[in-house]
Design an enzyme around this catalytic site. Structure first.
Site, PDB file in Angstrom:
ATOM      1  N   CYS A 220       0.829  -1.212   0.000  1.00 17.08           N
ATOM      2  CA  CYS A 220       0.000   0.000   0.000  1.00 17.08           C
ATOM      3  C   CYS A 220       0.859   1.255   0.000  1.00 17.08           C
ATOM      4  O   CYS A 220       0.353   2.343  -0.248  1.00 17.08           O
ATOM      5  CB  CYS A 220      -0.946  -0.003   1.196  1.00 17.08           C
ATOM      6  SG  CYS A 220      -0.080   0.034   2.769  1.00 17.08           S
TER       7      CYS A 220
ATOM      8  N   CYS B 253      -2.566  -2.880   8.594  1.00 12.84           N
ATOM      9  CA  CYS B 253      -2.271  -1.542   9.119  1.00 12.84           C
ATOM     10  C   CYS B 253      -1.866  -1.645  10.598  1.00 12.84           C
ATOM     11  O   CYS B 253      -0.977  -0.924  11.044  1.00 12.84           O
ATOM     12  CB  CYS B 253      -3.475  -0.618   8.978  1.00 12.84           C
ATOM     13  SG  CYS B 253      -4.353  -0.781   7.409  1.00 12.84           S
TER      14      CYS B 253
END
Ligand code: FES
Length: 136
Positions: free
Chosen positions: A35, A104
């Site tokens: 990402c 994350c």
């Protein structure tokens, strides 16, 4: 209906501990190649206790919420306890993250560990490399 919990939204909108510590005792920077998000965590450590923790995250809302929560969770803790912080604990404290956002929280665990490793290295403290060798 948001897929994010109230806690995630709160930490995303009002992140705790944003910033830098100029004379940090440990700094950890990690990124996720997929990402492209980057997280940097700064620690102030005195007598083996994390006196302060701050972060700069260039990434998604979940990464910001995860770093905010992770820094809150390790402040005031002994270094050994902070080392045991898992991304799972961060997710639980955030009242959950969507499956595709779990990475994350992994970033937050890795950033904390990287900062602690930096602290150990800077201070010549011996440690078992296996603690840092295993990535989730
Ligand atoms: Fe990669 Fe959140 S999407 S850290």
């Amino acid at each position: 209906m948001s897929v994010y919990s109230e806690t995630v939204m709160d930490h995303f909108r009002n992140p705790r501990n944003v910033g830098e510590i100029a004379d940090a005792d440990g700094v950890g920077e990690v990124g996720n190649a997929k990402c492209g998000d980057i997280m940097k965590i700064y620690l102030k450590i005195e007598d083996g206790i994390i006196k302060d923790a701050k972060f700069n995250t260039f990434g998604c809302g979940s990464a910001i919420a995860s770093s905010s929560m992770a820094t809150e969770m390790i402040k005031g803790k002994p270094v050994e306890e902070a080392l045991e912080l898992t991304n799972k604990a961060v997710v639980e404290a955030l009242d959950g993250l969507p499956v595709q956002k779990i990475h994350c929280s992994v970033l937050a665990e890795e950033a904390v560990k990287a900062a602690l490793k930096d602290y150990y290295d800077k201070n010549g403290i011996a440690y078992d490399a296996a603690i840092f060798g295993e990535k989730a």
